[in-house]
Design a protein around this motif. Structure first.
Motif, PDB file in Angstrom:
ATOM      1  N   MET A   1      29.263  46.734  28.395  1.00 30.00           N
ATOM      2  CA  MET A   1      30.621  46.993  28.874  1.00 30.00           C
ATOM      3  C   MET A   1      31.088  45.790  29.676  1.00 30.00           C
ATOM      4  O   MET A   1      30.431  45.400  30.652  1.00 30.00           O
ATOM      5  CB  MET A   1      30.641  48.233  29.774  1.00 30.00           C
ATOM      6  N   ILE A   2      32.188  45.178  29.241  1.00 28.82           N
ATOM      7  CA  ILE A   2      32.771  44.093  30.023  1.00 28.82           C
ATOM      8  C   ILE A   2      33.570  44.730  31.152  1.00 28.82           C
ATOM      9  O   ILE A   2      34.533  45.458  30.909  1.00 28.82           O
ATOM     10  CB  ILE A   2      33.673  43.184  29.173  1.00 28.82           C
ATOM     11  N   TRP A   3      33.151  44.454  32.367  1.00 24.31           N
ATOM     12  CA  TRP A   3      33.856  44.986  33.531  1.00 24.31           C
ATOM     13  C   TRP A   3      35.025  44.105  33.921  1.00 24.31           C
ATOM     14  O   TRP A   3      36.085  44.587  34.284  1.00 24.31           O
ATOM     15  CB  TRP A   3      32.910  45.136  34.718  1.00 24.31           C
ATOM     16  N   LEU A   4      34.825  42.809  33.884  1.00 25.48           N
ATOM     17  CA  LEU A   4      35.847  41.885  34.366  1.00 25.48           C
ATOM     18  C   LEU A   4      35.835  40.588  33.574  1.00 25.48           C
ATOM     19  O   LEU A   4      34.771  40.085  33.213  1.00 25.48           O
ATOM     20  CB  LEU A   4      35.596  41.512  35.834  1.00 25.48           C
ATOM     21  N   CYS A   5      36.998  40.063  33.338  1.00 22.99           N
ATOM     22  CA  CYS A   5      37.159  38.684  32.876  1.00 22.99           C
ATOM     23  C   CYS A   5      38.415  38.186  33.561  1.00 22.99           C
ATOM     24  O   CYS A   5      39.481  38.793  33.437  1.00 22.99           O
ATOM     25  CB  CYS A   5      37.303  38.588  31.362  1.00 22.99           C
ATOM     26  N   ALA A   6      38.284  37.128  34.338  1.00 20.26           N
ATOM     27  CA  ALA A   6      39.423  36.619  35.093  1.00 20.26           C
ATOM     28  C   ALA A   6      39.408  35.097  35.092  1.00 20.26           C
ATOM     29  O   ALA A   6      38.349  34.477  35.198  1.00 20.26           O
ATOM     30  CB  ALA A   6      39.372  37.143  36.532  1.00 20.26           C
ATOM     31  N   VAL A   7      40.596  34.535  34.973  1.00 18.36           N
ATOM     32  CA  VAL A   7      40.776  33.084  34.995  1.00 18.36           C
ATOM     33  C   VAL A   7      41.814  32.778  36.069  1.00 18.36           C
ATOM     34  O   VAL A   7      42.844  33.462  36.165  1.00 18.36           O
ATOM     35  CB  VAL A   7      41.257  32.572  33.618  1.00 18.36           C
ATOM     36  N   ARG A   8      41.534  31.770  36.868  1.00 18.58           N
ATOM     37  CA  ARG A   8      42.501  31.358  37.894  1.00 18.58           C
ATOM     38  C   ARG A   8      43.867  31.171  37.241  1.00 18.58           C
ATOM     39  O   ARG A   8      43.972  30.623  36.147  1.00 18.58           O
ATOM     40  CB  ARG A   8      42.083  30.040  38.544  1.00 18.58           C
ATOM     41  N   LYS A   9      44.882  31.608  37.928  1.00 23.43           N
ATOM     42  CA  LYS A   9      46.241  31.610  37.374  1.00 23.43           C
ATOM     43  C   LYS A   9      46.637  30.251  36.797  1.00 23.43           C
ATOM     44  O   LYS A   9      47.222  30.165  35.718  1.00 23.43           O
ATOM     45  CB  LYS A   9      47.238  32.064  38.433  1.00 23.43           C
ATOM     46  N   GLU A  10      46.310  29.169  37.490  1.00 24.83           N
ATOM     47  CA  GLU A  10      46.727  27.844  37.036  1.00 24.83           C
ATOM     48  C   GLU A  10      46.000  27.382  35.771  1.00 24.83           C
ATOM     49  O   GLU A  10      46.402  26.404  35.148  1.00 24.83           O
ATOM     50  CB  GLU A  10      46.579  26.805  38.157  1.00 24.83           C
ATOM     51  N   PHE A  11      44.946  28.101  35.347  1.00 19.11           N
ATOM     52  CA  PHE A  11      44.204  27.735  34.138  1.00 19.11           C
ATOM     53  C   PHE A  11      44.340  28.775  33.026  1.00 19.11           C
ATOM     54  O   PHE A  11      43.701  28.658  31.984  1.00 19.11           O
ATOM     55  CB  PHE A  11      42.721  27.514  34.462  1.00 19.11           C
ATOM     56  N   GLN A  12      45.177  29.785  33.234  1.00 16.28           N
ATOM     57  CA  GLN A  12      45.392  30.787  32.199  1.00 16.28           C
ATOM     58  C   GLN A  12      46.165  30.173  31.040  1.00 16.28           C
ATOM     59  O   GLN A  12      46.884  29.189  31.202  1.00 16.28           O
ATOM     60  CB  GLN A  12      46.138  31.995  32.761  1.00 16.28           C
TER      61      GLN A  12
END
Length: 147
Positions: free
Chosen positions: A79-90
């Motif tokens: 189960m992938i709980w989280l995937c996040a990228v800093r806003k400036e690199f999205q």
């Protein structure tokens, strides 16, 4: 060469020294869903130190630009709980590369499927990565890892 000192982009397993950085990424828009409730640092620590969990970071120029984290379940899926990228690199392939490397490691370690929840910005990316979903607002995705 140590990946932490390289200027080349690298995806690597998260270490305990990355906990604060990951915590800070989640404490930014668009991931922070309630200003009164910060993400619990101990939960992020568990995602990195628990042997059932797989957490990867994307690092470039000494900066962690994003991460992905999931937990193996009894069924053989993860189960992938989280995937996040800093806003400036999205919208700059960081998330796609994290998902691809996550899938590769899962296949190598015998995981048979990946479950993920997509909300807000992640649903479109999960569609592009061929995860399946119904059309609810809060969408559950599934991807079998068959050869």
């Amino acid at each position: 060469m140590n990946p932490k000192t390289t200027h080349q982009p690298a995806i690597r397993k998260a270490e305990t020294t990355d906990i604060d950085t990951i915590h800070n990424i989640l404490d930014m828009e668009p991931f922070k869903y309630d200003d009164k409730i910060p993400y619990e640092r101990s939960w992020i620590e568990q995602l990195i130190t628990n042997e059932r969990c797989l957490t990867l970071v994307y690092e470039s120029d000494g900066l962690i630009r994003g991460f992905i984290s999931g937990e193996k379940m009894v069924s053989g899926a993860i189960m992938i709980w989280l995937c996040a990228v800093r806003k400036e690199f999205q919208n700059n392939i960081v998330g796609i590369k994290l998902y691809h490397e996550f899938e590769r490691i899962c296949k190598e370690t015998g995981v048979n499927a990946i479950l993920a929840y997509g909300y807000k910005t992640s649903a479109g990316m999960l569609d592009r990565l061929n995860y399946f979903s119904n059309e609810n607002t809060y969408r559950e995705f599934y991807k079998p890892l068959a050869e």
